[in-house]
Design a protein around this motif. Sequence first.
Motif, PDB file in Angstrom:
ATOM      1  N   SER A   9       0.818  -1.212   0.000  1.00 57.61           N
ATOM      2  CA  SER A   9       0.000   0.000   0.000  1.00 57.61           C
ATOM      3  C   SER A   9       0.849   1.258   0.000  1.00 57.61           C
ATOM      4  O   SER A   9       1.938   1.292   0.566  1.00 57.61           O
ATOM      5  CB  SER A   9      -0.895   0.010   1.250  1.00 57.61           C
ATOM      6  OG  SER A   9      -1.651  -1.188   1.360  1.00 57.61           O
ATOM      7  N   TRP A  10       0.307   2.317  -0.606  1.00 55.76           N
ATOM      8  CA  TRP A  10       0.962   3.620  -0.609  1.00 55.76           C
ATOM      9  C   TRP A  10      -0.093   4.707  -0.699  1.00 55.76           C
ATOM     10  O   TRP A  10      -1.182   4.502  -1.244  1.00 55.76           O
ATOM     11  CB  TRP A  10       1.964   3.743  -1.759  1.00 55.76           C
ATOM     12  CG  TRP A  10       1.353   3.561  -3.125  1.00 55.76           C
ATOM     13  CD1 TRP A  10       0.928   4.544  -3.978  1.00 55.76           C
ATOM     14  CD2 TRP A  10       1.096   2.314  -3.792  1.00 55.76           C
ATOM     15  NE1 TRP A  10       0.413   3.994  -5.130  1.00 55.76           N
ATOM     16  CE2 TRP A  10       0.509   2.620  -5.044  1.00 55.76           C
ATOM     17  CE3 TRP A  10       1.300   0.968  -3.461  1.00 55.76           C
ATOM     18  CZ2 TRP A  10       0.123   1.636  -5.960  1.00 55.76           C
ATOM     19  CZ3 TRP A  10       0.913  -0.015  -4.358  1.00 55.76           C
ATOM     20  CH2 TRP A  10       0.338   0.316  -5.597  1.00 55.76           C
ATOM     21  N   CYS A  11       0.194   5.865  -0.147  1.00 57.13           N
ATOM     22  CA  CYS A  11      -0.726   7.008  -0.135  1.00 57.13           C
ATOM     23  C   CYS A  11      -0.396   7.903  -1.324  1.00 57.13           C
ATOM     24  O   CYS A  11       0.742   8.350  -1.479  1.00 57.13           O
ATOM     25  CB  CYS A  11      -0.590   7.776   1.173  1.00 57.13           C
ATOM     26  SG  CYS A  11      -1.877   9.027   1.442  1.00 57.13           S
ATOM     27  N   CYS A  19      -3.317   0.148  -3.586  1.00 56.50           N
ATOM     28  CA  CYS A  19      -2.592  -1.069  -3.203  1.00 56.50           C
ATOM     29  C   CYS A  19      -2.546  -2.075  -4.339  1.00 56.50           C
ATOM     30  O   CYS A  19      -3.366  -2.043  -5.265  1.00 56.50           O
ATOM     31  CB  CYS A  19      -3.206  -1.714  -1.952  1.00 56.50           C
ATOM     32  SG  CYS A  19      -4.608  -2.791  -2.246  1.00 56.50           S
ATOM     33  N   ARG A  20      -1.556  -2.934  -4.259  1.00 54.77           N
ATOM     34  CA  ARG A  20      -1.498  -4.187  -5.005  1.00 54.77           C
ATOM     35  C   ARG A  20      -1.233  -5.275  -3.981  1.00 54.77           C
ATOM     36  O   ARG A  20      -0.457  -5.075  -3.052  1.00 54.77           O
ATOM     37  CB  ARG A  20      -0.401  -4.174  -6.070  1.00 54.77           C
ATOM     38  CG  ARG A  20      -0.665  -3.210  -7.222  1.00 54.77           C
ATOM     39  CD  ARG A  20       0.199  -3.548  -8.427  1.00 54.77           C
ATOM     40  NE  ARG A  20      -0.153  -4.871  -8.946  1.00 54.77           N
ATOM     41  CZ  ARG A  20       0.555  -5.510  -9.896  1.00 54.77           C
ATOM     42  NH1 ARG A  20       1.661  -4.959 -10.367  1.00 54.77           N
ATOM     43  NH2 ARG A  20       0.177  -6.694 -10.334  1.00 54.77           N
ATOM     44  N   SER A  21      -1.873  -6.406  -4.155  1.00 54.54           N
ATOM     45  CA  SER A  21      -1.775  -7.465  -3.150  1.00 54.54           C
ATOM     46  C   SER A  21      -1.002  -8.659  -3.671  1.00 54.54           C
ATOM     47  O   SER A  21      -1.032  -8.967  -4.865  1.00 54.54           O
ATOM     48  CB  SER A  21      -3.179  -7.911  -2.723  1.00 54.54           C
ATOM     49  OG  SER A  21      -3.882  -6.837  -2.134  1.00 54.54           O
ATOM     50  N   SER A  28       8.046 -12.176   0.771  1.00 54.64           N
ATOM     51  CA  SER A  28       9.501 -12.077   0.834  1.00 54.64           C
ATOM     52  C   SER A  28      10.081 -11.644  -0.503  1.00 54.64           C
ATOM     53  O   SER A  28      10.952 -10.767  -0.568  1.00 54.64           O
ATOM     54  CB  SER A  28      10.093 -13.421   1.273  1.00 54.64           C
ATOM     55  OG  SER A  28      11.506 -13.358   1.285  1.00 54.64           O
ATOM     56  N   ALA A  29       9.585 -12.225  -1.594  1.00 57.00           N
ATOM     57  CA  ALA A  29      10.058 -11.837  -2.925  1.00 57.00           C
ATOM     58  C   ALA A  29       9.660 -10.402  -3.241  1.00 57.00           C
ATOM     59  O   ALA A  29      10.445  -9.629  -3.800  1.00 57.00           O
ATOM     60  CB  ALA A  29       9.498 -12.792  -3.972  1.00 57.00           C
ATOM     61  N   ALA A  30       8.439 -10.024  -2.867  1.00 56.15           N
ATOM     62  CA  ALA A  30       7.991  -8.648  -3.100  1.00 56.15           C
ATOM     63  C   ALA A  30       8.834  -7.671  -2.305  1.00 56.15           C
ATOM     64  O   ALA A  30       9.062  -6.534  -2.732  1.00 56.15           O
ATOM     65  CB  ALA A  30       6.520  -8.505  -2.732  1.00 56.15           C
ATOM     66  N   GLY A  31       9.316  -8.113  -1.125  1.00 58.18           N
ATOM     67  CA  GLY A  31      10.165  -7.249  -0.321  1.00 58.18           C
ATOM     68  C   GLY A  31      11.483  -6.937  -1.005  1.00 58.18           C
ATOM     69  O   GLY A  31      12.063  -5.876  -0.790  1.00 58.18           O
ATOM     70  N   ARG A  32      11.950  -7.859  -1.820  1.00 58.46           N
ATOM     71  CA  ARG A  32      13.216  -7.629  -2.537  1.00 58.46           C
ATOM     72  C   ARG A  32      13.019  -6.820  -3.808  1.00 58.46           C
ATOM     73  O   ARG A  32      13.812  -5.924  -4.117  1.00 58.46           O
ATOM     74  CB  ARG A  32      13.873  -8.966  -2.874  1.00 58.46           C
ATOM     75  CG  ARG A  32      14.357  -9.751  -1.658  1.00 58.46           C
ATOM     76  CD  ARG A  32      15.318 -10.857  -2.058  1.00 58.46           C
ATOM     77  NE  ARG A  32      14.725 -11.808  -2.988  1.00 58.46           N
ATOM     78  CZ  ARG A  32      14.023 -12.883  -2.614  1.00 58.46           C
ATOM     79  NH1 ARG A  32      13.805 -13.113  -1.338  1.00 58.46           N
ATOM     80  NH2 ARG A  32      13.528 -13.714  -3.517  1.00 58.46           N
ATOM     81  N   TYR A  33      11.967  -7.134  -4.535  1.00 59.13           N
ATOM     82  CA  TYR A  33      11.816  -6.563  -5.878  1.00 59.13           C
ATOM     83  C   TYR A  33      10.619  -5.624  -6.014  1.00 59.13           C
ATOM     84  O   TYR A  33      10.501  -4.911  -7.006  1.00 59.13           O
ATOM     85  CB  TYR A  33      11.678  -7.688  -6.911  1.00 59.13           C
ATOM     86  CG  TYR A  33      12.767  -8.712  -6.810  1.00 59.13           C
ATOM     87  CD1 TYR A  33      14.104  -8.368  -7.040  1.00 59.13           C
ATOM     88  CD2 TYR A  33      12.481 -10.031  -6.464  1.00 59.13           C
ATOM     89  CE1 TYR A  33      15.110  -9.317  -6.939  1.00 59.13           C
ATOM     90  CE2 TYR A  33      13.485 -10.982  -6.367  1.00 59.13           C
ATOM     91  CZ  TYR A  33      14.796 -10.628  -6.603  1.00 59.13           C
ATOM     92  OH  TYR A  33      15.797 -11.560  -6.491  1.00 59.13           O
ATOM     93  N   GLY A  34       9.724  -5.629  -5.038  1.00 52.49           N
ATOM     94  CA  GLY A  34       8.542  -4.805  -5.136  1.00 52.49           C
ATOM     95  C   GLY A  34       7.553  -5.354  -6.149  1.00 52.49           C
ATOM     96  O   GLY A  34       7.708  -6.450  -6.691  1.00 52.49           O
ATOM     97  N   ASN A  82      -3.723  -7.154   6.419  1.00 57.24           N
ATOM     98  CA  ASN A  82      -2.273  -6.960   6.500  1.00 57.24           C
ATOM     99  C   ASN A  82      -1.872  -5.898   5.490  1.00 57.24           C
ATOM    100  O   ASN A  82      -1.719  -6.158   4.299  1.00 57.24           O
ATOM    101  CB  ASN A  82      -1.520  -8.253   6.228  1.00 57.24           C
ATOM    102  CG  ASN A  82      -0.009  -8.086   6.456  1.00 57.24           C
ATOM    103  OD1 ASN A  82       0.431  -7.125   7.073  1.00 57.24           O
ATOM    104  ND2 ASN A  82       0.771  -9.024   5.957  1.00 57.24           N
ATOM    105  N   MET A  83      -1.732  -4.683   5.984  1.00 57.56           N
ATOM    106  CA  MET A  83      -1.381  -3.521   5.162  1.00 57.56           C
ATOM    107  C   MET A  83       0.119  -3.287   5.273  1.00 57.56           C
ATOM    108  O   MET A  83       0.630  -2.986   6.353  1.00 57.56           O
ATOM    109  CB  MET A  83      -2.167  -2.311   5.651  1.00 57.56           C
ATOM    110  CG  MET A  83      -1.857  -1.012   4.963  1.00 57.56           C
ATOM    111  SD  MET A  83      -2.766   0.338   5.773  1.00 57.56           S
ATOM    112  CE  MET A  83      -2.190   1.740   4.805  1.00 57.56           C
ATOM    113  N   VAL A  84       0.829  -3.423   4.168  1.00 48.25           N
ATOM    114  CA  VAL A  84       2.285  -3.312   4.138  1.00 48.25           C
ATOM    115  C   VAL A  84       2.654  -2.040   3.378  1.00 48.25           C
ATOM    116  O   VAL A  84       2.372  -1.921   2.180  1.00 48.25           O
ATOM    117  CB  VAL A  84       2.915  -4.545   3.458  1.00 48.25           C
ATOM    118  CG1 VAL A  84       4.430  -4.405   3.386  1.00 48.25           C
ATOM    119  CG2 VAL A  84       2.515  -5.822   4.176  1.00 48.25           C
TER     120      VAL A  84
END
Length: 436
Positions: A9-11, A19-21, A28-34, A82-84
Motif C-alpha cells: 500500500s501507498w498514499c 494497493c497491489r496485493s 519475501s520476494a515482493a520485499g526484494r523486488y517490489g 495486513n497492510m504493508v
Amino acid sequence: MNGDVAMLSWCDLTGLVRCRSVLQDQLSAAGRYGVGWPSAGQAILPFGTVADNPWGPLDEVRQVPVGANAMLAARDGWPMFNMVLTRSIDRDGRPWDCCPRSFCEAALGALRQETGWTMLSAFEFEFTRLGEPEVSARPVYTLDAFRTSAKFFDAAVFALREAGLDPQTVEPEFGAGQLEIACGPAAGMAGPDRAVMIREVLREVARRQDVRITFAPKPAPNEVGNGQHVHFSFIDAAGKPVLYDRDSPALISPLASSFVAGIMRHMSAICAIAAPAPVSYLRLGPHHWSCGYGSFGLQNREAAIRVCPPASRDETDRARAINLEFRPPDGLCNPYLLIGMLAYAGLSGIRDKLPLPPMVDRDPADLSDEERRSLSIAPLPASLLEALDALANDTEARSWMPPLLHDAFQSVKRSEIAAVQDKSPEELCAIYRNIY
C-alpha cells in the motif's frame, strides 16, 4: 485465499491509499523486488479519471515494502488485514521523484542533518458516523454520546493496539455523529507512516462493524467539519526534548520559534498540501475552530499554529509534554507531503534566523483589519485554486518539491477542481463524503 494476503500500500497525491496485493508466501520476494505500478497511476483522481501527466501507458515504478505494516487477525468471518507500506522506486532502483514518502524522508533527513533534530509527530483523526440518526441525535461531548459509540470505540482501540499504533484518546466530538481518535507521537518517518495506517485501520474496523464513517472535511455544508490536526515536537540526537523554553513567552526555544516562523512565512503554500481538495475550503474559515487566518498563539484554537502547553509543574515533564499543533490539515491530505512541507518550511525559518511570530490571544477574526496587519496576520486561502497558485508562486516552497512531484500535484489538483466546479456545496460534500 483464507485471508492469506498482504496488501502492498501507498498514499497517493489525493490522500487515498492505493494497493497491489500478493499472497503472504510471496511477500519475501515482493520485499526484494517490489511490485510494478504504472507511473500514470500517480495521476488518478479520486473519481477514477486520470489527470494529464508526462508518463502515459509506458513508464512504470516499483512499489517496495519499507518495513512498516498494520496487521489485524482474521475474526468474525473477516479475513486477515495486513497492510504493508511501500515506497516508489524508478527503473534504476532510486527513489522516484514523484514518491511522497521519499519526499518526506528527504525533508526529515535535511532537518536532522542541519539541526540534529528528529521530528516527532502525532495526528488527531476526526471522522463522522453516517446514516445513524440515533448516533447523530446524542448531545455532543456527553457520556451518552460516548456510550452510543462504545462498541466502535472498543473495537477501534483493540485494533489500533493490535496493529501497534498506540491509541491515546477516544471521544465524541462537537459535530453530530462526529468522533475523534488520537494516537501517540512517533519519531521521524514513523509519524506519517502511522497516520496512513491509522486511517485505514479505522476504516477496517468500520467495515467489520457494518458502520459507515467518513473523514471528509465537510460531511454536509451545515455540519461541523472534520480536521486532521498534526502535533509535533523535536528531540536531539541523545533523545532530549528541544522544543521547551520556560523563559520564552511562547514556552518554545529560539530555534523552535524560527521553525514556527518559517511555517508562518509559507502558510498559504502549505495549505495546498494540508487542505488539498475543493471541499476542504468549506471547513476552513473564521469562527469554525479550524482557523481562517495564518496566525500563531498559545493555546488558541483559532490560530493556524498553536503551542499546546504542558500541564505538569515538573520541568522535565513539561519539556517532554509540550508540542506544537498545526490546525489547517484535514483527512484528505497526504501525511508524507504534509510533514515534509512542515519540515522544509521550519528549516527555512531556522536558516534565516526568523524571530518568534506575533502571538495572538484572541480569535483573529475579531481583530480589525489594522490590528491584523500590525500582527502580520493574513487570511488563509479561500479556495484550493488560491492555495495552488500560492504554492506555484512561492519560489522557495516550490523548490522543496522535485519538479516532477510539484507538477504532478498541480495537475491532479487542478483537474480535481475542474471535475467538480459546477457542483453545489451539497453535491460537493456528498461526493467527498462517499469517497473518503
